[in-house]
Write a protein that holds these residues in place. Structure first.
Motif, mmCIF file in Angstrom:
data_model
loop_
_atom_site.group_PDB
_atom_site.id
_atom_site.type_symbol
_atom_site.label_atom_id
_atom_site.label_comp_id
_atom_site.label_asym_id
_atom_site.label_seq_id
_atom_site.Cartn_x
_atom_site.Cartn_y
_atom_site.Cartn_z
ATOM 1 N N GLU A 109 0.839 -1.194 0.000
ATOM 2 C CA GLU A 109 0.000 0.000 0.000
ATOM 3 C C GLU A 109 0.874 1.244 0.000
ATOM 4 O OE1 GLU A 109 -3.278 0.025 -0.035
ATOM 5 O OE2 GLU A 109 -3.874 -1.996 0.579
ATOM 6 N N ARG A 110 0.570 2.179 -0.889
ATOM 7 C CA ARG A 110 1.330 3.436 -0.928
ATOM 8 C C ARG A 110 1.339 4.114 0.437
ATOM 9 N NH1 ARG A 110 3.019 7.698 -4.359
ATOM 10 N NH2 ARG A 110 2.614 6.427 -6.197
ATOM 11 N N THR A 111 0.188 4.125 1.107
ATOM 12 C CA THR A 111 0.093 4.808 2.398
ATOM 13 C C THR A 111 1.002 4.190 3.451
ATOM 14 O OG1 THR A 111 -1.441 5.585 4.091
ATOM 15 C CG2 THR A 111 -1.870 3.427 3.160
ATOM 16 N N LEU A 112 1.315 2.883 3.325
ATOM 17 C CA LEU A 112 2.245 2.236 4.240
ATOM 18 C C LEU A 112 3.678 2.385 3.761
ATOM 19 C CD1 LEU A 112 0.335 -1.088 5.048
ATOM 20 C CD2 LEU A 112 0.427 1.000 6.410
ATOM 21 N N PHE A 113 3.883 2.247 2.460
ATOM 22 C CA PHE A 113 5.240 2.278 1.902
ATOM 23 C C PHE A 113 5.983 3.549 2.303
ATOM 24 C CE2 PHE A 113 8.215 3.618 -1.375
ATOM 25 C CZ PHE A 113 9.045 2.516 -1.464
ATOM 26 N N TRP A 114 5.327 4.701 2.159
ATOM 27 C CA TRP A 114 6.026 5.957 2.416
ATOM 28 C C TRP A 114 6.198 6.246 3.906
ATOM 29 C CZ3 TRP A 114 9.094 7.870 -0.938
ATOM 30 C CH2 TRP A 114 8.830 7.737 -2.300
ATOM 31 N N GLN A 115 5.655 5.388 4.775
ATOM 32 C CA GLN A 115 5.927 5.531 6.206
ATOM 33 C C GLN A 115 7.152 4.740 6.647
ATOM 34 O OE1 GLN A 115 2.503 5.772 9.030
ATOM 35 N NE2 GLN A 115 1.262 5.263 7.233
ATOM 36 N N LEU A 116 7.695 3.906 5.772
ATOM 37 C CA LEU A 116 8.925 3.187 6.101
ATOM 38 C C LEU A 116 10.082 4.177 6.054
ATOM 39 C CD1 LEU A 116 8.289 -0.037 3.978
ATOM 40 C CD2 LEU A 116 7.900 0.300 6.432
ATOM 41 N N ASP A 157 13.406 13.338 -6.363
ATOM 42 C CA ASP A 157 12.068 13.694 -6.818
ATOM 43 C C ASP A 157 11.972 13.383 -8.304
ATOM 44 O OD1 ASP A 157 9.800 15.136 -7.845
ATOM 45 O OD2 ASP A 157 9.755 16.288 -5.989
ATOM 46 N N ALA A 158 11.248 12.308 -8.635
ATOM 47 C CA ALA A 158 11.188 11.854 -10.028
ATOM 48 C C ALA A 158 10.501 12.863 -10.939
ATOM 49 C CB ALA A 158 10.466 10.511 -10.098
ATOM 50 N N ARG A 159 9.578 13.645 -10.391
ATOM 51 C CA ARG A 159 8.878 14.615 -11.226
ATOM 52 C C ARG A 159 9.764 15.804 -11.563
ATOM 53 N NH1 ARG A 159 3.503 14.369 -7.591
ATOM 54 N NH2 ARG A 159 5.164 14.181 -6.062
ATOM 55 N N LEU A 160 10.582 16.242 -10.607
ATOM 56 C CA LEU A 160 11.509 17.342 -10.868
ATOM 57 C C LEU A 160 12.794 16.865 -11.532
ATOM 58 C CD1 LEU A 160 11.463 19.659 -7.708
ATOM 59 C CD2 LEU A 160 10.367 20.039 -9.916
ATOM 60 N N GLY A 161 13.109 15.580 -11.359
ATOM 61 C CA GLY A 161 14.393 15.080 -11.834
ATOM 62 C C GLY A 161 15.544 15.636 -11.024
ATOM 63 N N ALA A 162 15.322 15.831 -9.710
ATOM 64 C CA ALA A 162 16.333 16.450 -8.849
ATOM 65 C C ALA A 162 16.263 15.847 -7.454
ATOM 66 C CB ALA A 162 16.105 17.963 -8.765
ATOM 67 N N TRP A 163 17.411 15.906 -6.746
ATOM 68 C CA TRP A 163 17.448 15.515 -5.348
ATOM 69 C C TRP A 163 16.823 16.604 -4.496
ATOM 70 C CZ3 TRP A 163 18.506 10.792 -3.801
ATOM 71 C CH2 TRP A 163 19.350 9.973 -4.572
ATOM 72 N N ILE A 164 16.010 16.227 -3.533
ATOM 73 C CA ILE A 164 15.584 17.125 -2.471
ATOM 74 C C ILE A 164 16.163 16.573 -1.173
ATOM 75 C CG2 ILE A 164 13.352 15.904 -2.400
ATOM 76 C CD1 ILE A 164 13.977 19.511 -1.216
ATOM 77 N N SER A 165 16.884 17.406 -0.439
ATOM 78 C CA SER A 165 17.501 16.938 0.808
ATOM 79 C C SER A 165 17.386 18.017 1.871
ATOM 80 C CB SER A 165 18.972 16.556 0.594
ATOM 81 O OG SER A 165 19.729 17.659 0.138
ATOM 82 N N GLU A 335 1.547 11.744 -2.587
ATOM 83 C CA GLU A 335 1.895 11.788 -3.995
ATOM 84 C C GLU A 335 3.414 11.863 -4.196
ATOM 85 O OE1 GLU A 335 -0.318 14.974 -5.699
ATOM 86 O OE2 GLU A 335 -2.271 13.973 -5.451
ATOM 87 N N LEU A 336 4.156 11.453 -3.194
ATOM 88 C CA LEU A 336 5.609 11.428 -3.346
ATOM 89 C C LEU A 336 5.994 10.524 -4.505
ATOM 90 C CD1 LEU A 336 6.630 11.082 0.405
ATOM 91 C CD2 LEU A 336 6.696 13.156 -0.979
#
Length: 337
Positions: A109-116, A157-165, A335-336
Motif C-alpha cells: 500500500e502506498r500509504t504504508l510504503f512511504w511511512q517506512l 524527486d522523479a517529477r523534478l528530476g532532482a534531489w531534495i535533501s 503523492e511522493l
C-alpha cells in the motif's frame, strides 16, 4: 497502463543507481549494472506483480526497491498486488507487504510504503527515544532527544528530476547565506528579521541552544535554497492557541533563492519537509504552521499539499492562520514520487 513519470533510471539515497527496461507487461530492474529483479506486470484493474523464473527468491531490499520504482513512475498508483510463491516474512513484519485473503497474494500500500523510514531518513534520534514528561518554562511536555547533525533526509524527486535533501544548519557555514536571505525585501516582509551578521548569529545561536527547535537547510541537488525551522509545538508560543499534542511538530519556512520559487518547487520541498517530520518520530500525528493570515499565496500552496486552515488567531506580532496537516491525511493522499 498509464505511466505519468516516463522513467528509465532512478537514483537512490544510498548512492546506487536503478535502471529499468519496462514494457506494459514486463519490468527489468538493474542496480549499479547488476540484475536486481525481473517482473511480469498485469492490470486487473489494479497492478498485479509476479516474479520471473530465476528471480523468484528476492530479498527484502529487492522487493522494496521494486515497489519504489512502481510507485515513483506512477504517483496515482495506490497499491501493488504481489503474487509470491514463498511467504515474505521480513516484508510482512516491517509493513512493506500486507497479507490478503488470497493464498500467495500480498499487497503493498502506498500509504504504508512511504511511512517506512529507510532509505529516506538519515540518523533519527527521535523515533526510538523513550518518553519522560518534564516541565520547562511552565509547560509540561516530553523530554526531547539530542538534535541531529548533518543530513537528515534525502530523496530523488522523479517529477523534478532532482534531489531534495534536508540538512541541519551549520552557523559558521550558513550564516552569510541566512543573512542575505533575511535581508531580501520579499523575505523581510513576512519574517521581519532583517539585521546584521552579528544579529543573525545571535538569533541562530539562541535556536541552536533551544531543544525544542531544529534549524534546517533545504537543498535541491545539494545546492541550498531554503531555511526551515521545525519545532515541537507543545513547548512553542503556538501551544496556547490550539490543543497541542505531545508530539505535534510545527514549521517556519523561508525560500531564499529566487530561481527555486514556484508551485512545483513548493510541492517538492513542502512534502519532503512534512515527510521528514512524520518519519522522524512515528508518534507525530500532526504538523502545524502559522503563516501570516494575509499570506494567501503560501496558504494556497499549503492547502494544495493537504493542510487545512483551522482558524485565524492573533500573535502579538501578527494575525496568523493555523494550518494543520494530519499524519493519516498526508499518507492517504501521498503523492511522493
Amino acid at each position: 497502463m498509464s505511466i505519468p513519470n516516463d522513467l528509465t533510471a532512478l537514483a537512490l539515497p544510498t548512492g546506487s543507481r536503478l535502471v529499468a527496461d519496462e514494457t506494459e507487461s514486463r519490468l527489468s530492474l538493474d542496480l549499479d549494472g547488476e540484475p536486481l529483479i525481473r517482473l511480469h506486470l498485469a492490470s486487473e484493474p489494479e497492478l498485479l506483480v509476479q516474479l520471473e523464473q530465476g528471480f523468484d527468491h528476492p530479498d527484502g531490499d529487492a522487493l522494496h526497491t521494486a515497489c519504489y520504482w512502481l510507485f515513483a513512475r506512477d504517483p496515482a498508483c495506490q497499491r501493488l498486488t504481489w503474487q509470491l510463491d514463498e511467504v515474505p516474512v521480513d516484508a510482512l513484519r516491517n509493513g512493506l507487504l500486507v497479507a490478503t485473503g488470497t493464498s500467495g497474494q500480498y499487497r503493498c500500500e502506498r500509504t504504508l510504503f512511504w511511512q517506512l523510514p529507510q532509505p529516506w531518513l538519515g540518523q533519527s534520534l527521535a523515533s526510538s527515544y523513550p518518553q519522560q514528561m518534564v516541565i520547562s518554562s511552565g509547560k509540561r511536555h516530553p523530554l526531547r532527544p539530542v538534535k541531529p547533525r548533518g543530513e537528515v533526509y534525502r530523496r530523488f524527486d522523479a517529477r523534478l528530476g532532482a534531489w531534495i535533501s534536508l540538512r541541519t544548519l551549520d552557523i559558521d557555514h550558513d550564516l552569510e547565506r541566512f543573512n542575505r536571505w533575511q535581508n531580501s525585501a520579499r523575505v523581510a516582509s513576512f519574517w521581519q528579521e532583517e539585521g546584521s551578521l552579528e544579529q543573525h548569529r545571535e538569533y541562530l545561536d539562541k535556536l541552536e541552544a533551544d531543544p525544542h527547535t531544529l534549524t534546517l537547510i533545504g537543498c535541491f541537488d545539494d545546492q541550498p535554497f531554503a531555511y526551515f525551522e521545525a519545532y515541537w509545538a507543545k513547548e512553542d508560543r503556538i501551544a496556547p492557541f490550539y490543543e497541542a499534542h505531545d508530539y505535534d511538530r510545527g514549521i517556519h519556512m523561508l525560500v531564499g533563492e529566487e530561481h527555486h520559487r514556484g508551485p512545483h518547487k513548493v510541492a517538492s520541498w513542502l512534502s519532503a519537509l512534512v515527510h521528514y517530520l512524520l518519519l522522524d518520530d512515528p508518534r507525530t500525528q500532526r504538523v502545524v504552521a502559522e503563516p501570516r493570515a494575509d499570506n494567501g499565496k503560501m496558504i494556497g500552496y499549503m492547502q494544495g499539499q493537504g493542510f487545512y486552515c483551522e482558524k485565524e488567531f492573533d500573535f502579538p506580532h501578527k494575525r496568523a492562520a493555523l494550518m494543520v496537516l494530519g499524519r493519516e491525511r498526508f499518507f492517504e493522499r501521498c503523492e511522493l514520487a
